[in-house]
Design a protein around this motif. Structure first.
Motif, PDB file in Angstrom:
ATOM      1  N   LEU A   6     -14.425   4.857   3.657  1.00 25.85           N
ATOM      2  CA  LEU A   6     -13.942   4.890   2.268  1.00 25.85           C
ATOM      3  C   LEU A   6     -14.274   6.265   1.714  1.00 25.85           C
ATOM      4  CD1 LEU A   6     -12.905   3.174  -0.166  1.00 25.85           C
ATOM      5  CD2 LEU A   6     -15.292   2.649  -0.668  1.00 25.85           C
ATOM      6  N   GLN A  11     -10.139   9.895  -5.036  1.00 25.53           N
ATOM      7  CA  GLN A  11      -9.592   9.182  -6.194  1.00 25.53           C
ATOM      8  C   GLN A  11     -10.168   9.781  -7.489  1.00 25.53           C
ATOM      9  OE1 GLN A  11     -10.931   5.081  -7.477  1.00 25.53           O
ATOM     10  NE2 GLN A  11      -9.030   4.547  -6.459  1.00 25.53           N
ATOM     11  N   SER A 192     -16.289  -0.211  -4.385  1.00 27.66           N
ATOM     12  CA  SER A 192     -15.416  -0.225  -3.204  1.00 27.66           C
ATOM     13  C   SER A 192     -14.249  -1.208  -3.317  1.00 27.66           C
ATOM     14  CB  SER A 192     -16.238  -0.566  -1.962  1.00 27.66           C
ATOM     15  OG  SER A 192     -16.687  -1.903  -2.044  1.00 27.66           O
ATOM     16  N   ASN A 194     -10.638  -2.719  -4.961  1.00 26.02           N
ATOM     17  CA  ASN A 194      -9.403  -1.979  -5.246  1.00 26.02           C
ATOM     18  C   ASN A 194      -9.392  -1.377  -6.654  1.00 26.02           C
ATOM     19  OD1 ASN A 194      -8.685  -2.754  -2.717  1.00 26.02           O
ATOM     20  ND2 ASN A 194      -6.670  -3.565  -3.266  1.00 26.02           N
ATOM     21  N   TRP A 256      -1.794   2.634  -6.438  1.00 26.43           N
ATOM     22  CA  TRP A 256      -2.824   2.625  -5.385  1.00 26.43           C
ATOM     23  C   TRP A 256      -2.631   1.445  -4.448  1.00 26.43           C
ATOM     24  CZ3 TRP A 256      -7.412   3.645  -9.276  1.00 26.43           C
ATOM     25  CH2 TRP A 256      -7.440   5.011  -9.597  1.00 26.43           C
ATOM     26  N   ARG A 260      -2.001   1.542  -0.424  1.00 31.39           N
ATOM     27  CA  ARG A 260      -2.776   0.775   0.566  1.00 31.39           C
ATOM     28  C   ARG A 260      -1.833   0.023   1.502  1.00 31.39           C
ATOM     29  NH1 ARG A 260      -8.183  -0.322  -0.107  1.00 31.39           N
ATOM     30  NH2 ARG A 260      -9.119   0.675  -1.909  1.00 31.39           N
ATOM     31  N   TYR A 357      -7.821   3.470   2.351  1.00 31.97           N
ATOM     32  CA  TYR A 357      -7.862   3.763   0.918  1.00 31.97           C
ATOM     33  C   TYR A 357      -6.564   4.492   0.583  1.00 31.97           C
ATOM     34  CZ  TYR A 357     -10.082   7.873   3.111  1.00 31.97           C
ATOM     35  OH  TYR A 357     -10.376   8.921   3.941  1.00 31.97           O
TER      36      TYR A 357
END
Ligand SMILES: *Cc1c(COP(=O)(O)O)cnc(C)c1O
Length: 379
Positions: A6, A11, A192, A194, A256, A260, A357
């Motif tokens: 991750l 981000q 961690s 979403n 996002w 994914r 991610y």
């Protein structure tokens, strides 16, 4: 090449200025608890999850615990869930001196198996069945559990349904949003997940005005008005700084999620092209589900050796979860033993989470799959 499981820094780069500005505003206001950002976020999450109400709480764990308290679960009551989930699901049941009743999972989605659920209820003695009060279906890794049969069985046995949607915000089951199908939905904003905050946080969703009000009271020690206590609640509030950050991130969540899903599709293609599907099983997404891939989980017989091989190549992986809950030391008193839930036990030995991610690059995914293929050919 180094590919971490991750990478939250990528981000953060995209929202850094806006986030710092909003955090500064909260600091300038010096209003940290249950302020305007929490209220606004509650509305926005309710809208996102297609529920009437949402209540901000201190963590995803409390987002399970508070609905159980609101549903009247107490000492000696029995609550069904799976042994293949994060500890908090069953931990919250045990915290209330209620008894976790485990039911095994489906081998491909890792979610509770509806057929085994029926059977497990049948197997309870009359006295046990009388104490059966609730079920927590876990939507694991980003995909909803088989809610249609689960809701039918729950209705028949008058079970309160608390959806553990900690990993699954934005996922859909037959066009229904995760957290909108049961009596409650439980969400986590652990970094961690979403939708992750800058620390701990959680949210309870519900369509019932009465239950929403009860959770709202329970999160402030059961008081309404202040200092007048109708129930014994807990201190579990989402704070303003977290809510301010989460509101910014929520605007990006849909994009996002799509990124994914795109990366999961890419992995699927790369694995097919590598010709190793006889050794590596890919995640199963039901055609009527929108799987939001909080995790991309593969299955391999030589999991531990593969993990070590990848680690030596700079690739981060994780095992969710190495010990099924019925075999945890703290649950010994429940009397379960090895072999009771063979599907969960097998999954605990064979599953591996790969890096996923929204910003993960195609070259990085190619590298991961190449190294896995290399391992398969060597062993
Ligand atoms: C993360 C998680 C929780 C708990 O959330 P926290 O915010 O860490 O307390 C509960 N259930 C599942 C399935 C989770 O993944």
């Amino acid at each position: 090449m180094k590919v971490s499981l991750l990478n939250l820094k990528l981000q953060y780069q995209g929202i850094r200025e806006e986030a710092l500005k909003e955090i500064e505003k909260v600091c300038d206001n010096q209003s940290f608890i249950l302020g305007e950002n929490v209220r606004a976020l509650e509305q926005e999450i309710a809208e996102y999850c297609n529920t009437k109400f949402a209540i901000g709480v201190a963590s995803g764990t409390d987002a399970i615990l508070l609905p159980l308290i609101a549903a009247g679960i107490g000492a000696g009551d029995r609550v069904i869930t799976t042994p293949y989930t994060f500890f908090a699901t069953a931990g919250s049941i045990a915290r209330l001196n209620a008894i976790p009743v485990f039911v095994d999972i489906e081998p491909d989605t890792y979610n509770i198996d509806p057929e085994k659920l029926e059977y497990a209820i049948k197997k309870q003695t009359a006295a046990q069945r009388a104490r059966l009060k609730a079920i927590i279906p876990v939507h694991l890794y980003g995909q909803c559990a088989e809610m249609e049969p689960i809701l039918k069985i729950s209705k028949k046995h008058k079970l309160a349904v608390v959806e553990d949607a900690a990993q699954t915000i934005g996922a859909e089951y037959k066009e229904e949003r995760a957290g909108s199908m049961g009596d409650f939905g439980s969400f986590s904003f652990y970094p961690s997940k979403n939708l992750g905050g800058f620390g701990d946080g959680g949210m309870v969703t519900t369509n019932s005005e009465k239950l929403a009000e009860k959770v709202r009271i329970l999160r402030v020690h059961g008081s309404k008005p202040k200092y007048y206590h109708k129930f014994v609640g807990i201190n579990s509030r989402l704070d303003e700084i977290q809510a301010a950050v989460l509101r910014i991130k929520l605007k990006h969540l849909k994009a996002w999620e799509n990124n994914r899903i795109k990366r999961a599709d890419r992995y699927n293609m790369l694995f097919k092209d590598a010709g190793i599907l006889d050794i590596v099983s890919l995640p199963a997404a039901r055609p009527y589900n929108r799987h939001v891939f909080n995790q991309y989980i593969i299955r391999v017989k030589k999991r531990d050796a593969l993990r070590e091989y990848l680690s030596n190549q700079g690739i981060g992986t994780e095992i969710y979860y190495p010990v099924p809950l019925h075999l945890q030391q703290c649950f010994k008193y429940l009397g379960y033993k090895k072999g009771d839930f063979p599907v969960s036990e097998k999954a605990a030995k064979e599953t591996l989470a790969l890096p996923i991610y929204p910003e993960l690059a195609l070259e990085e995914q190619g590298y991961v799959v190449n190294k896995i293929a290399e391992f398969c050919k060597k062993t």
